[in-house]
Design an enzyme around this catalytic site. Sequence first.
Site, PDB file in Angstrom:
ATOM      1  N   ASP A   1       1.143  -4.835   1.593  1.00 40.65           N
ATOM      2  CA  ASP A   1       1.117  -3.768   0.582  1.00 40.65           C
ATOM      3  C   ASP A   1       1.466  -4.275  -0.818  1.00 40.65           C
ATOM      4  OD1 ASP A   1       0.628  -1.747   2.536  1.00 40.65           O
ATOM      5  OD2 ASP A   1       2.753  -1.777   3.049  1.00 40.65           O
TER       6      ASP A   1
ATOM      7  N   ASP B   1       1.182   4.483   2.782  1.00 33.42           N
ATOM      8  CA  ASP B   1       1.022   3.605   3.927  1.00 33.42           C
ATOM      9  C   ASP B   1       1.480   4.384   5.160  1.00 33.42           C
ATOM     10  OD1 ASP B   1       0.555   1.149   5.296  1.00 33.42           O
ATOM     11  OD2 ASP B   1       2.722   0.858   5.371  1.00 33.42           O
TER      12      ASP B   1
ATOM     13  N   ASP C   1       5.630  -0.823   2.885  1.00 29.99           N
ATOM     14  CA  ASP C   1       6.799  -1.546   3.378  1.00 29.99           C
ATOM     15  C   ASP C   1       6.490  -2.977   3.773  1.00 29.99           C
ATOM     16  OD1 ASP C   1       5.286  -1.102   5.593  1.00 29.99           O
ATOM     17  OD2 ASP C   1       6.873  -0.233   6.819  1.00 29.99           O
TER      18      ASP C   1
END
Length: 822
Positions: A567, A320, A563
């Site tokens: 996700d 990410d 985070d």
Amino acid sequence: MKHKKTPPKAAPGEQSTRGAKRFYPDPGEGLSPQQVAERMKEGLHNGDSGVRSKSEGQIIRENVFTFFNLLNFALALAVLLVGSPQNALFMGVIVSNIVIGSFQGIKAKRTIDKLSLISAPKAVALRGGQRYNVRVEDVVLDDVLIFGAGNQICADAVVVGGECEVNESLLTGESDPVVKQPGDPLLSGSFVVSGTCSAQVERVGAESYANKIAGDASYMKKRSSEIMDSIDLIVKIIGFAILPVGGVLFWKQFFVLGDTLKNSVVSTVAAMVGMIPEGLVLLISLAFAVSVIKLSARKTLVQDMYCVETLARVDTLCLDKTGTITEGTMQVDDIVPFEGFSEGQMKEALTALVNTLTDSNPTFMAIKDWLPSSSQSELLSTSWKAAETVPFSSARKWSGAYFSGRGCYVMGAGEFILGDSFAPYKPRAESYSRNGQRVLLLARAGMSFADKALPEGMKAMGLVLISDKIRKEAPRTLRFFADQGVDLKVISGDNAVTVANIARKAGLDNADKYVDATTLHSDEDVKRAVKEYAVFGRVTPQQKLAFVKALKEDGHTVAMTGDGVNDVLALKEADCSVAMASGSDAARTVSNLVLLDSNFASMPVVVQEGRRSINNLQRSSSLFLVKTIFSALIGVLFIFINYSYPFQPIQQTLISSLTIGVPSFILALEPNNDRLRGKFINNVIRMCIPAALTMTANIVALCALAGPLGLSPEEASTMAVIMTAMTGFIMLFKVSAPFNALRGTLFFGLLTAFILAYTFLGGLFQLADLTLPMLIALMPLMIFAIVFMLAMLHLVDHVIANSLSPVYPYKVRARMKRRKRQ
């Protein structure tokens, strides 16, 4: 940034939770202590948001009540009942295993609990007119919470006072802040960028928005551990075979050979004890528990013990962007003055603005951090006196101040400041935007604001170029994984071009291979994209999940970092998931690893720890399985030949302790950063088969020589112990190579211990003194053992190893096909 008017607060009846009576407290007072107690009693609170480790009692029970431990207890009782207490010595090893396993398990549990407590989030609640820091799980329905810049929204709420801007990227993947005013909802999982507000909680626990998204990830994921899967298979095979083999062996010894009950029981127990890899499961659990403790010292919380192994095997890592490659903050790259203005003039004006305005959005803070030191700023501020200020808002898209005698200065979006007059500068600004930079315009006018509106005659001074701040350690970490052959994928909800440019700056290979995920409409599009591209923009939470599934279906072992709540689905599906402590609670809860310092540079340390565990466990496991395979082979062999079983349980204990138990535990905890090669089970079998077959061949040869040489049963048993121990030490020599100080001391120390045990404790271990017939048999048997061992090593390394390759799992074959295509 964008101004987004979200729907107003719904009617009270529509928002009732579980049909509960609603309270609507004064926003300045909050709930009373009695109302809070009532809510807690009704269960209308956020609930436990943490990850619970096993209790100490569970850990002890799991170490005591295993199938093999219970079987060992039964076998020890059997030898005690027939009057041979010295042959129950093997229970000392079992008890030691239980104590060590329980101790390390409890130590690892306490380490995890302490780290979990440190990372637990807090909320500020207004109760009875007083502010209290409360645990997030203790937030109740209708609580009035105070949120400021940097706070994460811990429960769905409605703004009842103040105004703030909220970043919902953890939910949507879009990083532009959204203005929230009284009546607007706040969704759990988002966080406040600027401003301060009070909000009344509308939904808690499982009913909150973030938890509904996370709820899709609440299914149980199968444990991902090749080592434990292999050991489980071995344990099942042994568990299935050990009781029938033991039963038939006792029947043959007692009823066919007519041996005494005592001898029959002792021989049968010796055979069954030899087949049990009593310390193998403990060794693996111990090695992983030690890894947990070591990683905790590096600020890494391990929530799944076996993920350390999985991460070391990963061949695809999905990253990410926010919080992993970037810090989640902005930085000024450069300023570009226009004709008639200098960099010095721009810096002076920007310094005056940041000293005057109270904005706290990421772009403002980036400019503030970039400008001169505080002493210089104070000096400038004394000559720039602000008569009027206009703070930033997402509606205006700019902020500014009027300074007496100097004019009006503003910074923000060029189109909103200059309107159509920005056209001459727009191509230049767009060229910077294509490079992934945010572009702010600095402009001035001689007049002051008119009711917070821009004055006429604004003149452009220059552009301020801002970008996401890339973590200093990110390039080095990305290079580490690339050098290890790990395929890196950067996935983000931001613009694909922006993400690609950030990835390029961070040193990602193939950063130019990017795609906008909004163009991927089918499963086939997703499967094609994960093979062709390295950077993905505008990705939804469901698409992140689809990417991970597609990669796994293509034979990859996938790790995912993230985070945010957006996700969570992908984190749960990945073989190994890594969350940042600075991210959402939901992401931390479902992840296998949590980086408590949110430092991506910790990842290589975890990989190296996994390698140490796997490589060392392969060596140590091979020692255990040598004894297990050998004991199973001779157990079956002695059912069909007319000889008594040659070992006593106490002799098995001597051999196992010196050639397996002690060295395996020491070798398992040694440093080892070698790359992983091949499958765990194949590597272990390849190492242990030569020694196991050599030991079996030794016993067969000994039986052939015992009759002609007139060896007594005690002498034959002693010869069996010597030859088996010798082969065990040859095996230990092989797995210890190349030698260092520790391994050399270990090998020669254990060999000396065996010689001393035979010399001075022969009576305890029921070993006979060497006689001439025994010496005559010993020399040819030793030569035979060495030659046979070398032959087996050649056979396994060059014949069996090649024959195993066609049956590799699908993912290995798929990977080989891809390499051929490339």
